[in-house]
Design an enzyme around this catalytic site. Structure first.
Site, mmCIF file in Angstrom:
data_model
loop_
_atom_site.group_PDB
_atom_site.id
_atom_site.type_symbol
_atom_site.label_atom_id
_atom_site.label_comp_id
_atom_site.label_asym_id
_atom_site.label_seq_id
_atom_site.Cartn_x
_atom_site.Cartn_y
_atom_site.Cartn_z
ATOM 1 N N ASP A 83 0.848 -1.195 0.000
ATOM 2 C CA ASP A 83 0.000 0.000 0.000
ATOM 3 C C ASP A 83 0.885 1.248 0.000
ATOM 4 O OD1 ASP A 83 -2.279 1.857 0.910
ATOM 5 O OD2 ASP A 83 -3.288 -0.080 0.917
ATOM 6 N N HIS B 121 -3.500 5.915 3.841
ATOM 7 C CA HIS B 121 -4.261 4.753 3.377
ATOM 8 C C HIS B 121 -3.676 3.446 3.905
ATOM 9 C CE1 HIS B 121 -5.873 1.879 0.338
ATOM 10 N NE2 HIS B 121 -6.879 2.734 0.234
ATOM 11 N N SER C 255 -11.264 -0.688 -0.411
ATOM 12 C CA SER C 255 -9.955 -0.661 0.256
ATOM 13 C C SER C 255 -10.082 -1.007 1.726
ATOM 14 C CB SER C 255 -9.328 0.737 0.153
ATOM 15 O OG SER C 255 -8.759 0.960 -1.100
#
Length: 395
Positions: free
Chosen positions: A110, A141, A335
């Site tokens: 990521d 994120h 996600s």
């Protein structure tokens, strides 16, 4: 004109049967998995046919841009609600499972991680940067996704599905300048070499970005779109070959399961027909693709942004998890659903490991079979949710 390509090689492999669906000896499978190499090279298009005929080359694909499966509804959480467990952790039954992920190694590919966050105290976080920008997480994120998988409690709130995980591999594959298929393939290879049992990826191919980059070089839009489509197909095949090699290695080294987000491009809230299928790499054979569910008064329903055709679902709306610099943040997207499934996969892996039956086929079967539809609102489309809400082992 030369272009960057990813080349997947398998040295010492006696034949390509494992890539053509044929039978292969155990020694051939082990040699193939152990000898896998990933190369990135500038190649002339005219040389590609000859390269593809090399006996040790199993896949060649142009390097194309990769991007985050961008989350929605991003909000800082100053003070958690009066709950002690996030709704996602409860929805998958992790709070009542006797398993915590102990003994299982997970990898998160990521935007990196803030390893100093209190949610990761006690975790051996091993970082590797594939972007050239250095370790850490300036986006948030990756930290959020990691927190959902194995985060410890933050301010009295349980955010992690598998908080007993003690070793995590963090591959920073997306930076301020996005990423590429080359960085993802290299990171998958790195994670498997370092013992990952579960690899979580909330990212996808940036097809529009690839078209735009070609048009900026002067190529007409119709030709750019056609060329990008060629690269798209080649990269789907590249990820499938990589998954086959990971599967072969799972028979001789550690079991490794690949999990990817379905994508957030659908717009079912605007029109029922405004939906698209799972995006790469999650669409590639050998990956578990994940859709996002939301919580309603009458049960769970598919999130309007969630791409259709995924294999299983996880909580993906209003998910609270770790934020770089400390504290908590709320995000929505496939996600966010993907790390829930990755965390539950770690719980199933621990259960199977404890009984001496951990292998890729059984882990995949148990995970997909755990999908439950009894909590979904009436009228759901099975194609939107796969087998249903992923569920942790209860004993």
């Amino acid at each position: 004109m030369k272009e960057e390509h990813v080349i997947l090689r398998v040295k010492k492999a006696a034949n390509r049967d494992i890539f053509l669906g044929g039978a292969a000896k155990a020694s051939t499978l082990e040699a193939a998995a152990a000898s896998m190499t990933v190369e990135v090279d500038n190649l002339d298009r005219n040389n590609l046919p000859q390269l593809a005929r090399d006996t040790d080359v199993v896949a060649v694909a142009p390097v194309i841009p990769m991007k985050l499966v961008k989350p929605l509804d991003i909000q800082n959480v100053l003070q958690p609600a009066a709950h002690t467990i996030t709704w996602g952790v409860k929805a998958v039954g992790a709070d009542t499972s006797p398993f915590t992920g102990n003994g299982i190694v997970v990898a998160v590919l990521d935007t990196g991680i803030d390893a100093t966050h209190p949610a990761f105290v006690g975790v051996n976080v091993i970082q590797k940067d594939f972007t050239g920008e250095g370790n850490g997480d300036t986006n948030g994120h990756g930290t959020h996704c990691a927190g959902t998988i194995f985060g410890r409690d933050v301010n009295g709130l349980r955010i992690g599905v598998a908080p007993g995980i003690k070793k995590a591999l963090i591959g920073k594959v997306l930076g301020d300048n996005s990423g590429s298929s080359a960085s993802i393939i290299n990171a998958i290879h790195w994670a498997t070499q370092n013992g990952a049992n579960v690899i979580s990826m909330s990212l996808g191919i940036d097809f529009p970005g690839f078209v735009e980059s070609l048009t900026r070089s002067g190529m007409p839009i119709d030709l750019a779109t056609s060329k990008a489509l060629e690269g798209y197909r080649a990269n789907v095949q590249l990820f499938e070959k990589m998954a086959q090699l990971v599967q072969a290695g799972s028979s001789f080294f550690q079991t490794t399961l690949l999990i990817g987000a379905a994508g957030n491009e659908s717009r079912k809230d605007q029109h029922p027909d405004f939906e698209i299928a799972v995006s790469p790499p999650a669409v590639s054979n050998g990956f578990i693709s994940v859709a996002a569910l939301m919580e309603n008064a009458l049960g769970f329903s598919v999130a309007p942004f969630s791409n259709t055709g995924a294999m299983i679902s996880g909580p993906g709306v209003g998910i609270i998890s770790a934020k770089p610099g400390g504290g908590l943040q709320q995000m929505s997207g496939t996600s966010m659903a993907t790390p829930h499934v990755a965390g539950v996969a770690a719980l199933w892996a621990e259960k199977l490991l404890s009984s001496g039956s951990l292998n890729l086929n059984i882990l995949t079967a148990r995970l997909l079979a755990s999908g439950a539809t009894h909590g979904l609102m009436a009228g759901f489309d099975p194609f939107d949710v796969g087998t249903g809400m992923v569920t942790a082992p209860q004993g």
